[in-house]
Design an enzyme around this catalytic site. Structure first.
Site, mmCIF file in Angstrom:
data_model
loop_
_atom_site.group_PDB
_atom_site.id
_atom_site.type_symbol
_atom_site.label_atom_id
_atom_site.label_comp_id
_atom_site.label_asym_id
_atom_site.label_seq_id
_atom_site.Cartn_x
_atom_site.Cartn_y
_atom_site.Cartn_z
ATOM 1 N N LYS A 121 0.953 -1.186 -0.272
ATOM 2 C CA LYS A 121 0.306 0.168 -0.264
ATOM 3 C C LYS A 121 0.659 1.234 0.044
ATOM 4 O O LYS A 121 0.362 2.278 -0.206
ATOM 5 C CB LYS A 121 -0.970 -0.083 0.976
ATOM 6 C CG LYS A 121 -1.821 -1.111 0.863
ATOM 7 C CD LYS A 121 -2.996 -1.095 2.301
ATOM 8 C CE LYS A 121 -3.457 -0.523 3.228
ATOM 9 N NZ LYS A 121 -4.347 -0.576 4.284
ATOM 10 N N GLU A 292 -6.410 3.027 -1.237
ATOM 11 C CA GLU A 292 -5.257 2.146 -1.533
ATOM 12 C C GLU A 292 -6.455 1.267 -3.295
ATOM 13 O O GLU A 292 -7.103 2.151 -4.325
ATOM 14 C CB GLU A 292 -5.711 0.476 -0.949
ATOM 15 C CG GLU A 292 -6.834 0.525 -0.464
ATOM 16 C CD GLU A 292 -7.003 -1.059 0.500
ATOM 17 O OE1 GLU A 292 -5.869 -1.830 -0.072
ATOM 18 O OE2 GLU A 292 -7.821 -1.634 1.104
ATOM 19 N N ARG A 296 -8.518 -7.424 -6.935
ATOM 20 C CA ARG A 296 -9.549 -8.262 -7.073
ATOM 21 C C ARG A 296 -10.946 -8.259 -7.188
ATOM 22 O O ARG A 296 -11.056 -6.894 -7.146
ATOM 23 C CB ARG A 296 -9.583 -9.226 -5.694
ATOM 24 C CG ARG A 296 -9.684 -8.304 -4.356
ATOM 25 C CD ARG A 296 -9.498 -9.080 -3.742
ATOM 26 N NE ARG A 296 -9.775 -7.797 -2.596
ATOM 27 C CZ ARG A 296 -10.069 -7.255 -1.960
ATOM 28 N NH1 ARG A 296 -11.473 -7.914 -2.335
ATOM 29 N NH2 ARG A 296 -10.079 -7.203 -0.606
HETATM 30 P P1 ADP Z 1 -7.921 -1.692 4.301
HETATM 31 O O1 ADP Z 1 -7.379 -2.684 3.516
HETATM 32 O O2 ADP Z 1 -7.658 -2.793 5.202
HETATM 33 O O3 ADP Z 1 -9.186 -2.734 4.292
HETATM 34 P P2 ADP Z 1 -8.391 0.642 4.226
HETATM 35 O O4 ADP Z 1 -6.989 0.995 3.454
HETATM 36 O O5 ADP Z 1 -9.039 0.727 2.455
HETATM 37 O O6 ADP Z 1 -7.820 -0.708 4.819
HETATM 38 O O7 ADP Z 1 -8.788 1.716 4.548
HETATM 39 C C1 ADP Z 1 -9.980 0.877 5.393
HETATM 40 C C2 ADP Z 1 -10.825 2.169 6.078
HETATM 41 O O8 ADP Z 1 -10.006 3.061 6.762
HETATM 42 C C3 ADP Z 1 -11.527 3.362 5.135
HETATM 43 O O9 ADP Z 1 -12.396 3.303 4.367
HETATM 44 C C4 ADP Z 1 -11.715 4.495 6.019
HETATM 45 O O10 ADP Z 1 -12.381 4.108 7.003
HETATM 46 C C5 ADP Z 1 -10.318 4.007 7.666
HETATM 47 N N1 ADP Z 1 -9.580 4.555 6.856
HETATM 48 C C6 ADP Z 1 -8.030 4.262 5.940
HETATM 49 N N2 ADP Z 1 -7.345 5.513 5.930
HETATM 50 C C7 ADP Z 1 -8.030 6.552 5.906
HETATM 51 C C8 ADP Z 1 -7.458 7.764 6.242
HETATM 52 N N3 ADP Z 1 -6.454 8.148 5.676
HETATM 53 N N4 ADP Z 1 -8.272 9.172 7.065
HETATM 54 C C9 ADP Z 1 -9.127 8.346 7.452
HETATM 55 N N5 ADP Z 1 -9.776 6.943 7.477
HETATM 56 C C10 ADP Z 1 -8.496 6.316 6.794
#
Ligand code: ADP
Length: 458
Positions: A121, A292, A296
């Site tokens: 990531k 990210e 998939r």
């Molecule tokens: P994963 O791969 O575990 O799903 P993500 O990076 O996609 O992790 O993030 C999942 C969730 O975490 C996001 O939808 C959001 O709710 C929260 N999140 C992640 N990064 C941030 C950020 N920089 N600021 C606010 N919320 C975040």
């Protein structure tokens, strides 16, 4: 259904609702199917739905669904030409994709080197930032020491989030609001990431309170064509994990939706993406940032299918077989609104802890414009070894109020009972009546700010 050659036989390297969903599309396309199953899933609907089913090991995923040699052997022994990994398990493992290639099997997903780049990531942030896609201020790659974390934090300020580079599923993330907590949080996140992902690299980025999670579904073929299928709003989350998703995102200005679509297409081109994928963004009133890319099929893909009329798994199969995308961007119009609710076997009143057990009653809803993706049935024993997703209910309507009304009706019809089994139906119904949700004004903080009340007590 096919004039074009796809595959004769596809092996589905997964379990539960997604395995069944993939098998069904293969059947629609006249493709022979092979399921693999662990001892824990011996009586699963997946086994019954496939033309062939191969036992690959005990219930522990590490020795079955994550055990590549058994899956490869099952593919060879059944004459499968391709492997669909679903989501979770081996779906984002570039080594597995590489092994498939070496074994003359088509991995239905992006090329391994693309998966490796985007699966990290912090590297994905860097690559996509360089491609002109906005990302949040944060560290350049992984942060190797607590001192370096302090320096990055001094630059980006609090709140910030520490994330595992190899993270997923809402795990391996810590929000830091007070700089005094940074050192401890940094060490704890690294330790947690080492245990969860076998990789303790972490990175930092600014944390956005009050953001919406909006993601764009893309399709890319091997011939350089990339399309997006519009966005999904996945802001209803508990502990950074999605519970309700919908397409289109409510109250999202059209120009912003178009911008997100264009960023996703640009990102896919810049990284040589092939297959179905999702570019995830956070959106506030003033900013947009990519967080990210998921290499998939996603749990929430059916809402996009409902509004576009496109079977995304069928497109994955076509792309993997080397065909070009069938639609121009202009042909990919969306009709109406679709919402998905995740029915998880977990207890919202107790921190959403998993709630395995025997289902004595399982009566899914039906009726107009309702789709239910599930592998469960009466007499099904919810295993403790796997994730808690039991069913997905998808409701479509020409407009959002109609889709919500149909979803409420469907949830009210859904009967799930078993000793000790708790599910998320009650909390989902509450959310669907919440003024903030109805106004489309909710952010990712929506659910965590509320005290969970209703649970379905069986
Ligand atoms: P994963 O791969 O575990 O799903 P993500 O990076 O996609 O992790 O993030 C999942 C969730 O975490 C996001 O939808 C959001 O709710 C929260 N999140 C992640 N990064 C941030 C950020 N920089 N600021 C606010 N919320 C975040």
């Amino acid at each position: 259904m096919n004039a074009e050659p796809i595959f004769d036989t596809v092996l589905v390297a997964n379990r539960g609702e997604i395995a069944l969903r993939i098998l069904r599309t293969c059947r629609d396309m006249g493709i022979r199917t092979v399921a693999v199953y662990s001892t824990g899933d011996r009586d699963s609907a997946v086994v019954r739905a496939a033309d062939r089913a191969v036992h690959i090991g005990p219930a522990a995923a590490r020795r079955s669904y994550l055990y590549a040699p058994a899956i490869i052997e099952a593919a060879h022994s059944t004459g499968a030409q391709a492997i669909h990994p679903g989501y979770g398990f081996l779906s984002e493992d570039p080594d597995f994709a590489e092994i498939c290639g070496a074994e003359q099997l088509v991995f239905i997903g992006p090329p391994p080197e693309v998966m490796a780049r985007l699966g990290d990531k912090s590297l994905a942030r860097k690559l996509l930032g360089e491609a002109g896609i906005p990302v949040l201020p944060g560290s350049e790659g992984a942060v190797a020491t607590a001192e370096e974390a302090e320096r990055v934090a001094a630059r980006i300020g609090c709140p910030l989030i520490i994330k595992a580079a190899a993270g997923g599923g809402g795990r391996g993330m810590t929000v830091v609001r007070d700089p005094a907590d940074l050192g401890r949080a940094y060490r704890a996140t690294r330790a947690a990431a080492r245990i969860a992902f076998g990789d303790d690299r972490v990175y930092l980025e600014r944390y956005l309170d009050d953001a919406r999670h909006i993601e764009v579904q893309i399709l890319a073929d091997r011939h350089g064509n990339v399309r997006h299928l519009g966005e999904r709003d996945c802001s209803v989350q508990r502990r950074h994990q999605k519970l309700i998703e919908e397409s289109p995102a409510p109250e999202l200005p059209v120009d912003l939706a178009e911008r997100l679509g264009a960023y996703a297409v640009r990102g896919a081109r810049a990284t040589g993406y092939v297959g179905a994928g999702t570019f995830e963004f956070l959106v506030t009133a003033t900013e947009v940032a990519l967080i990210e890319v998921n290499c998939r099929i996603q749990v929430e893909h059916p809402v996009t299918e409902a509004v576009t009329g496109i079977d995304i798994v069928a497109e994955q199969l076509r792309i993997a077989a080397g065909h070009s995308l069938r639609h121009s961007q202009a042909e990919l119009v969306r009709r109406g609104v679709a919402i998905e609710c995740r029915i998880n076997a977990e207890d919202p009143a107790h921190g959403y802890r998993p709630s395995p057990g025997l289902l004595e009653v399982f009566r899914p809803p039906g009726g107009p414009f309702i789709r239910v993706d599930t592998h469960a049935h009466p007499g099904y024993r919810i295993p403790a070894e796997y994730d808690s997703l039991l069913a997905k209910v998808i409701a479509w309507g020409p407009d959002r109020p109609t889709a919500i009304a149909r979803m409420r009706r469907a949830l009210a019809e859904f009967e799930i009972e078993g000793p000790g089994v708790r599910v998320t139906t009650g909390i989902l119904t509450e959310i669907l009546g919440d003024p903030e949700f109805l106004a489309g004004a909710h952010t990712t903080a929506f659910l965590d700010l509320r005290e969970p009340r209703a649970t379905d007590v069986a």
